[in-house]
Design a protein around this motif. Structure first.
Motif, PDB file in Angstrom:
ATOM      1  N   PHE A   1      38.041  45.677  40.110  1.00  0.00           N
ATOM      2  CA  PHE A   1      37.307  45.245  38.922  1.00  0.00           C
ATOM      3  C   PHE A   1      36.617  46.402  38.199  1.00  0.00           C
ATOM      4  O   PHE A   1      35.955  46.187  37.171  1.00  0.00           O
ATOM      5  CB  PHE A   1      36.277  44.163  39.274  1.00  0.00           C
TER       6      PHE A   1
ATOM      7  N   TRP B   1      46.875  40.473  36.923  1.00  0.00           N
ATOM      8  CA  TRP B   1      45.732  41.375  37.101  1.00  0.00           C
ATOM      9  C   TRP B   1      45.926  42.670  36.310  1.00  0.00           C
ATOM     10  O   TRP B   1      45.011  43.116  35.592  1.00  0.00           O
ATOM     11  CB  TRP B   1      45.557  41.659  38.591  1.00  0.00           C
TER      12      TRP B   1
ATOM     13  N   SER C   1      40.714  40.500  41.135  1.00  0.00           N
ATOM     14  CA  SER C   1      40.552  41.585  42.111  1.00  0.00           C
ATOM     15  C   SER C   1      39.923  41.060  43.397  1.00  0.00           C
ATOM     16  O   SER C   1      40.301  41.474  44.499  1.00  0.00           O
ATOM     17  CB  SER C   1      39.700  42.704  41.510  1.00  0.00           C
TER      18      SER C   1
ATOM     19  N   SER D   1      45.579  41.936  32.580  1.00  0.00           N
ATOM     20  CA  SER D   1      44.196  41.742  32.134  1.00  0.00           C
ATOM     21  C   SER D   1      43.494  43.082  31.926  1.00  0.00           C
ATOM     22  O   SER D   1      42.700  43.231  30.981  1.00  0.00           O
ATOM     23  CB  SER D   1      43.439  40.888  33.152  1.00  0.00           C
ATOM     24  N   ILE D   2      43.771  44.049  32.775  1.00  0.00           N
ATOM     25  CA  ILE D   2      43.199  45.385  32.590  1.00  0.00           C
ATOM     26  C   ILE D   2      43.721  46.005  31.301  1.00  0.00           C
ATOM     27  O   ILE D   2      42.962  46.561  30.493  1.00  0.00           O
ATOM     28  CB  ILE D   2      43.519  46.283  33.806  1.00  0.00           C
TER      29      ILE D   2
ATOM     30  N   ALA E   1      37.367  46.820  34.299  1.00  0.00           N
ATOM     31  CA  ALA E   1      36.673  45.857  33.424  1.00  0.00           C
ATOM     32  C   ALA E   1      35.217  46.241  33.249  1.00  0.00           C
ATOM     33  O   ALA E   1      34.654  46.150  32.146  1.00  0.00           O
ATOM     34  CB  ALA E   1      36.796  44.451  34.004  1.00  0.00           C
TER      35      ALA E   1
ATOM     36  N   THR F   1      39.931  39.900  35.222  1.00  0.00           N
ATOM     37  CA  THR F   1      40.135  41.088  36.046  1.00  0.00           C
ATOM     38  C   THR F   1      39.272  41.053  37.305  1.00  0.00           C
ATOM     39  O   THR F   1      39.745  41.320  38.415  1.00  0.00           O
ATOM     40  CB  THR F   1      39.817  42.354  35.238  1.00  0.00           C
ATOM     41  N   SER F   2      38.001  40.713  37.126  1.00  0.00           N
ATOM     42  CA  SER F   2      37.081  40.697  38.265  1.00  0.00           C
ATOM     43  C   SER F   2      37.469  39.645  39.299  1.00  0.00           C
ATOM     44  O   SER F   2      37.553  39.935  40.497  1.00  0.00           O
ATOM     45  CB  SER F   2      35.659  40.447  37.758  1.00  0.00           C
TER      46      SER F   2
ATOM     47  N   TYR G   1      38.564  38.566  29.428  1.00  0.00           N
ATOM     48  CA  TYR G   1      39.455  39.478  30.148  1.00  0.00           C
ATOM     49  C   TYR G   1      38.742  40.112  31.335  1.00  0.00           C
ATOM     50  O   TYR G   1      39.350  40.323  32.390  1.00  0.00           O
ATOM     51  CB  TYR G   1      39.964  40.562  29.193  1.00  0.00           C
TER      52      TYR G   1
END
Length: 739
Positions: free
Chosen positions: A473, A654, A522, A657-658, A476, A518-519, A514
């Motif tokens: 994460f 994932w 992860s 999203s990054i 993000a 991501t968080s 987003y």
């Protein structure tokens, strides 16, 4: 004729209008009645009749001039971006029906056509108004090629029919009632641990917590008989269990008799337990969804918002777990969604309270904590040292106070200070090991080859898991903080006599969904002790992003793929619970409502080809599981195959999203070079960085009217968030200078 054709008409439309005008000039004297032009209401027809009459009487009035009306563009065409409306481009020219055409209809036939249009035939995709005719050839109707895609969606057809029948006010109540009916229908099936003594399942765990909270003092809640479903959720869950236990005891005390009601499976207790899930779901989660589509998608049409609400209300994964398997995840997710909604409206303190309640209900909300905490910190940075420090102090006070209230029964003077360790040690079970069941995350997928538990000690695995989760994460977090710093408000000049009111929303708000994705992903992929149903946590932000996208976009394709694969990844759990029929029915219903069928697409992009391969593997998996028994030496081969199919999809989302977080931040100006403005700000004004509108296709549009993207019919970043209407700045708050 040059004046008439001037505007937005195409060359083909020009030639057609020339031929039609020439025909009318030759035959108007013989065929057009004298009284007919007075009944014509179309400006274009009036123009053509006048042109025909002038040309036929050229000998009498050689100096007559034809004044053509200026064609007016539809208001939808005046916006810069309209792809999010879900409608095709309007036809550049739509010729009117000629009075001499065979397609002219009588009043009786018109009434019949109207009645057909407003009938339920629209739900089956038949719309007589879109039928091609001699006056409306197919080439002039670009909507026709999109018709089949729109009509595949049952939800779109139903919403269109409700609008045509003037039943708009009943759409949201109907959707809520339909979702309750579907959830109750799923609840008619079995649940976790039904008929499987001695421990039964999650259903018995929730019932047992209601039992012990109403019979034992608060200090013993987290220490009583831990071998039989000891309470291991935060205090808010315990308070909800206490409330449900009291109400249930009023109805039938035998349902929650201490130690004597273990494993009870009476029909009455089942109805009560299922009813509690529906009650809290409708109390917290459903209003949060309605508020979300109104706040975050406020610039979209009401029909599009309602379509997003259909998608969110009937999400199959959450219904299968809460109403089927039996849990209260919708309460936790609802509080998190309420926090997002309050952040979007600028009420950060209320948002902090709601997220604290989410953490206080289930510890899985910690998956969102890095994104939520960093967003609030980035907003403090964005507001500058003075206003940012005030907000930071207020957020700290509100958050600490909320946690103290939640844990108050375990703190002095109600209990010794050491009592607070009981719920904390139960909430974070590090002694259980890296993982238990086969979950579609990094550890279970790589354990097929590496066998983590054999060559690494538990302490080392905990440290490694923590490091990988933080690494997951970190992009993000850094993107949010750096964007808040880059877009921060300039300090007020010394000449300012009054302190202006800072803007409520921030330009970094579109980054929040987003960052949440991501968080949470992860944590799901790399953290310690993850369960199958934990996929519901990252599924929430992905489904929110999906609700703001359109078919054909990358966000839509990935959102549908992740939702379907999330349900597939929970199949071993659902199979044990006996929810196979509900599993198939909800997947078919949800995809059919949205008109999604990856096998029907003819022209496929790379992500659509990948989706097709994944779905084919899922079907092959179910077929093999149905026909082939697992070998004795590999009893878990099918759960392992499920993990190997699902994990790459979650890793792909994932990474996406990054990537999207970085792209959106770049479009908003957060990762670009800080502009060196030379213009001196006006007295008493706030100087903010340029804000950029980012549409779902990734295009950025500069905004020069407000700190945030304009609410002028354009969507901002996937969700269509209405970041405030055109704000009317009062003299007290000063002006906003954008540079």
């Amino acid at each position: 004729m040059d004046e008439f054709t001037e505007g937005s008409y195409s060359s083909q439309a020009q030639s057609r209008s020339l031929r039609r005008t020439s025909f009318m000039s030759q035959s108007s004297a013989q065929t057009v009645p004298a009284t007919w032009p007075q009944r014509v209401t179309t400006p274009v027809l009036r123009h053509r009749l006048s042109a025909a009459s002038v040309r036929s009487d050229a000998s009498e009035t050689d100096r007559s001039e034809i004044v053509a009306p200026v064609p007016r563009r539809h208001h939808i065409l005046q916006t810069e971006s309209r792809h999010w409306l879900g409608t095709p481009p309007l036809s550049p020219y739509s010729p009117p029906v000629s009075p001499f055409s065979a397609t002219a209809t009588s009043p009786a036939r018109s009434r019949k056509r109207i009645s057909q249009t407003l009938s339920l035939n629209n739900l089956s995709g038949h719309d007589p108004r879109r039928a091609s005719s001699a006056a409306h050839p197919p080439s002039l109707h670009p909507y026709k090629e999109h018709k089949s895609e729109d009509d595949r969606s049952m939800a779109r057809r139903w919403l269109r029919w409700m609008h045509q029948e003037n039943l708009k006010a009943w759409i949201v109540p109907s959707l809520v009632l339909a979702s309750i009916w579907v959830k109750w229908a799923v609840g008619l099936g079995s649940y976790s641990g039904q008929g499987t003594p001695p421990m039964y399942g999650d259903y018995e765990a929730q019932r047992h917590w209601m039992e012990l909270t109403i019979h034992l003092p608060t200090r013993r809640w987290y220490t009583y008989d831990l071998q039989y479903w000891g309470l291991d959720y935060p205090p808010l869950t315990a308070y909800v269990s206490w409330l449900c236990g009291i109400v249930g005891s009023w109805i039938d005390p035998s349902w929650f008799a201490l130690d004597k009601s273990r494993g009870i499976e009476s029909p009455g207790s089942k109805v009560f337990m299922r009813g509690t899930v529906l009650f809290f779901d409708t109390l917290v989660y459903v209003p949060a969804l309605v508020m979300f589509v109104r706040v975050w998608q406020g610039t979209r049409s009401s029909r599009t918002q309602n379509l997003a609400l259909v998608l969110l209300l009937l999400q199959p994964a959450l219904i299968l777990i809460d109403s089927g398997h039996f849990q209260y995840n919708s309460v936790m997710l609802g509080f998190t969604l309420l926090a997002m909604n309050f952040f979007a409206t600028g009420q950060d303190l209320l948002g902090a309270i709601c997220f604290t309640l989410s953490l206080g209900f289930k510890q899985m909300a910690l998956y969102y904590a890095p994104a939520i905490g960093t967003y609030l910190l980035a907003k403090c940075v964005y507001l500058g040292p003075r206003e940012g420090s005030k907000l930071f102090i207020r957020l700290g006070i509100v958050t600490v106070t909320s946690f103290l209230i939640l844990f108050l029964p375990f703190l002095p003077p109600f209990a010794p200070l050491s009592a607070v360790l009981d719920p904390i040690t139960r909430i974070f079970p590090f002694n259980r090991g890296l993982f238990e069941d086969k979950v579609a995350n990094f550890w279970c997928a790589t354990n097929v080859v590496l066998k983590w538990k054999l060559w690494a000690a538990q302490g080392a695995l905990i440290k490694l898991s923590t490091a990988l989760t933080a690494f997951g994460f970190l992009p993000a977090v850094m993107t949010l903080l750096y964007s808040g710093y880059k877009l921060r408000i300039e300090p007020v000049t010394q000449e300012a006599k009054t302190t202006p009111q800072p803007p409520k929303q921030t330009p970094i708000l579109p980054l929040l969904p987003y960052a949440l994705l991501t968080s949470s992903l992860s944590f799901f992929l790399f953290s310690f002790q993850v369960h199958e149903k934990t996929i519901l946590v990252p599924l929430l932000p992905m489904t929110l992003l999906l609700s703001g996208s359109s078919p054909g976009e990358l966000t839509f394709e990935l959102g549908m793929l992740m939702n379907n694969l999330a349900v597939f990844s929970m199949w071993p759990l659902l199979k044990r619970d006996g929810l196979g029929v509900q599993y198939i029915a909800l997947l078919v219903l949800w995809n059919r409502l949205l008109g999604y069928n990856p096998f029907r697409t003819t022209k496929r992009s790379l992500i659509q080809l990948a989706s097709l391969a994944v779905y084919t593997a899922c079907f092959a998996f179910h077929l093999a599981e149905l026909l082939i028994s697992p070998p004795a030496r590999l009893p878990d081969i099918f759960p392992v195959l499920n993990v190997l199919i699902s994990t790459p999809v979650f890793v792909l989302v994932w990474l996406w999203s990054i990537k999207r977080g970085i792209e959106v931040s770049w479009a908003l100006g957060g990762l670009g070079s800080r502009s060196k403005a030379t213009q001196k700000p006006a007295s008493g004004s706030i100087v903010a960085k340029p804000s950029v509108e980012v549409s779902a296709d990734g295009e950025a549009h500069n905004s020069s009217e407000s700190v945030l993207p304009r609410a002028s019919g354009m969507r901002t970043v996937s969700l269509g968030f209405a970041q405030g209407r055109r704000r009317k700045m009062s003299s007290r708050s000063g002006s906003v200078d954008i540079r």
